[in-house]
Design an enzyme around this catalytic site. Sequence first.
Site, short mmCIF file in Angstrom:
data_model
loop_
_atom_site.label_atom_id
_atom_site.label_comp_id
_atom_site.label_asym_id
_atom_site.label_seq_id
_atom_site.Cartn_x
_atom_site.Cartn_y
_atom_site.Cartn_z
N ASN A 47 42.80 45.60 106.09
CA ASN A 47 42.67 46.57 107.12
C ASN A 47 41.01 47.17 106.97
O ASN A 47 40.56 47.44 105.99
CB ASN A 47 43.37 47.85 106.82
N GLU A 96 44.51 51.33 114.02
CA GLU A 96 44.47 52.91 113.93
C GLU A 96 43.54 53.50 115.09
O GLU A 96 42.81 54.33 115.01
CB GLU A 96 43.60 53.20 112.67
N GLU A 152 39.30 48.86 104.01
CA GLU A 152 37.95 49.16 103.86
C GLU A 152 37.16 48.82 102.78
O GLU A 152 36.47 49.62 101.96
CB GLU A 152 37.83 50.59 104.18
N HIS A 209 38.83 53.01 115.73
CA HIS A 209 38.40 54.51 115.79
C HIS A 209 37.34 54.65 116.89
O HIS A 209 36.26 54.49 116.31
CB HIS A 209 38.21 55.24 114.54
N ASP A 222 42.45 55.58 117.96
CA ASP A 222 42.14 56.75 118.75
C ASP A 222 40.70 56.88 119.36
O ASP A 222 40.03 56.06 119.32
CB ASP A 222 42.30 58.08 117.59
O1 G3I Z 1 47.93 66.71 100.59
C1 G3I Z 1 46.92 67.86 100.66
C2 G3I Z 1 47.56 69.05 100.36
O2 G3I Z 1 48.42 69.06 99.10
C3 G3I Z 1 46.41 70.02 100.30
O3 G3I Z 1 46.71 71.52 100.22
C4 G3I Z 1 45.33 69.92 101.25
C5 G3I Z 1 44.24 70.78 101.26
O4 G3I Z 1 43.35 70.32 102.35
O5 G3I Z 1 44.85 68.50 101.31
C6 G3I Z 1 46.01 67.50 101.43
O6 G3I Z 1 45.67 66.17 101.54
C7 G3I Z 1 44.85 65.93 102.77
C8 G3I Z 1 45.52 64.69 103.08
O7 G3I Z 1 44.86 64.08 104.37
C9 G3I Z 1 46.98 64.73 103.20
O8 G3I Z 1 47.07 65.57 104.56
C10 G3I Z 1 43.42 65.56 102.47
O9 G3I Z 1 42.80 66.95 102.32
C11 G3I Z 1 42.87 64.96 103.69
O10 G3I Z 1 41.45 64.59 103.49
C12 G3I Z 1 43.59 63.63 104.08
O11 G3I Z 1 42.77 63.11 105.29
C13 G3I Z 1 43.30 61.95 105.44
C14 G3I Z 1 42.12 60.80 105.53
O12 G3I Z 1 42.47 59.48 105.93
C15 G3I Z 1 41.55 60.94 103.97
O13 G3I Z 1 40.68 59.86 103.83
C16 G3I Z 1 43.75 61.77 107.15
O14 G3I Z 1 45.01 62.50 106.99
C17 G3I Z 1 44.13 60.52 107.31
O15 G3I Z 1 44.60 60.20 108.79
C18 G3I Z 1 42.86 59.44 107.16
O16 G3I Z 1 43.42 58.28 107.54
C19 G3I Z 1 42.48 57.09 107.25
C20 G3I Z 1 43.18 55.96 107.04
O17 G3I Z 1 43.95 56.34 105.91
C21 G3I Z 1 42.20 54.68 106.78
N1 G3I Z 1 41.43 54.52 107.97
C22 G3I Z 1 40.46 55.80 108.24
C23 G3I Z 1 41.46 56.94 108.59
C24 G3I Z 1 40.65 58.24 108.88
O18 G3I Z 1 39.95 58.70 107.84
#
Ligand code: G3I
Length: 545
Positions: free
Chosen positions: A241, A307, A198, A277, A309
């Site tokens: 990506n 990715e 991105e 997405h 969905d």
């Molecule tokens: O790991 C911490 C945890 O320790 C903490 O307790 C918790 C509190 O909310 O947060 C956890 O981190 C989260 C992380 O996912 C791991 O689960 C973050 O808050 C959360 O924002 C993060 O979301 C991810 C997101 O990217 C962040 O930008 C999603 O799971 C993930 O599916 C998403 O994936 C992205 C791709 O990498 C790039 N393309 C877009 C896609 C969707 O946004």
Amino acid sequence: MQRRLSRGIGRAGVMLAGAVAIAGCGGPKQGFGRSSTEGASGANPASGGSGAAPPTANAGAAGMSADSDLVGLRRAAAKAGKLIGAAVDARALREDPSYAEILAREFDYVTPENATKWEELAPTSGEYAWSDADSVVEFAEAHQQAVKGHTLVWHRQNPTWLQASMTPDEVRAALKGHISHTLQHYRGRMRAWDVVNEAVDLESPSGYTESLFWEKLGPGYIEDAFRWAREADPDVLLFYNEVGVERIGPKADFVFEMLRDLLARGVPIDGIGLQSHVSIHRYPAESNLRANIRRFAELGLRVNISELDARTLLLPGEREGRWEAQRLAFQQVVGVCATEPGCEGVTLWGFADEYSWINDEGEPDDALIFDRGYAAKPAYDGVLDGLSGVLPVVGENVIENGDFGRGVEGWAVAGGEVSVGAAEGREGTQICLRGRGSETDGLTQDLRERLASGGPFAFSGRVRIQGASHAPVTASLHVEVEGTEPEELQLGIIEAPEGTWVELAGCFGLGFTASPMAIELMLQGPPAGVDLCVAQAAIGALSAP
Ligand code: G3I
């Protein structure tokens, strides 16, 4: 919000009362790393390409189960010579046996959803925490699955110690060190890496995502990242990506030009991930996605739907209808990849609604292929049919006089002098608007009596401009429903070169709980003074064949 690991009943779908929502829409054999003889586009990842697997091929290759042992999506993908992947939640993999069982059975390509991001790998400067990522890689190796690392360079999920107060040299050293250290740790165990994710944002003045890396290192960080990755591992496939580039349009065009320039300068990029997405009312038309995949493949890049969905809750309507529309969305995107030699395969961004990232980003949705009780949804069959090369079909054209055989009958002309005649350089008739006074001057048609709530529908139009080297042409629907704000949502956009017929296409769904006062198709877009010609306009309902 921590994701619930219980398989509790998910929230009922949230009905959007009175809202109108429209937008635009159609096993592994081991994943092998690069090999000198394997062609970039058209290589069949399931067969490991034309060359022998290099020594760094995914360690699981040796234990590859025969196709006959495969079932479900994995079997269909192996037969199609494509990869079928899923983003993997390391915690769910560790703690939810049903999750692990489905992942092993249905997918041959895994991408750690978060575990290989910088903030997860190195939350403390100088220290690496490999365990979650290692658990995903070990699971993959134990189940003959290939692995794509995700993602080395992104403007999100960076460690907190990576600070804006750092000097450019400090940021450069940290980034180079991270890329080198991570690729060396996983050398020979990863088929590919999303190196840069991105990096483009057309909302910013530069057109680039103005991240810490961009600010400190300039756009050159993109090239540097790929060169550092290649130095660290000469065999792993290196991907760029991007989000929002599965449909041809300004952003996809920008990324295309950026990659063409990087490749021309010898930057080692092997592939592009079109994240995809989508939503049941916003996914690419078949022809548009094909053309998009082909042009990236013609650059010599491997194309991944990386990715996928498909949200369903941005449209009102009963779950059954939304899930059937979702089935068609998955079938169309997967089906195009399965029948395009340049597309290596599809990775879903998760597979169980319970664990979708969307649940943590505001309104939950049911964007994947297994429901919250792990039952396969119609979308599962959509993926299966898509992998078999069976795509949705488009019904009869609901637009009146869509081929202009009866001149402008059924159409309204919004500005400009209209002329009707034989289409220049193609069969049929064209309508041209000359002397247009603004970008909104164009052709419109009232579709209130021809379109109803539901869908999905596929729009397709043939357009041409004259009077500029190139100009944008858009197709959109103006919808007015009592009690809601009027909405004008884009079905498609294309930057048309002068004098060339181009296709404008997209899929959409309609959803409103009050009778619409207006549903108007609008074909417009080029600036004042630029002539707009249209040779064909069609809207048909998408359905399973
Ligand atoms: O790991 C911490 C945890 O320790 C903490 O307790 C918790 C509190 O909310 O947060 C956890 O981190 C989260 C992380 O996912 C791991 O689960 C973050 O808050 C959360 O924002 C993060 O979301 C991810 C997101 O990217 C962040 O930008 C999603 O799971 C993930 O599916 C998403 O994936 C992205 C791709 O990498 C790039 N393309 C877009 C896609 C969707 O946004």
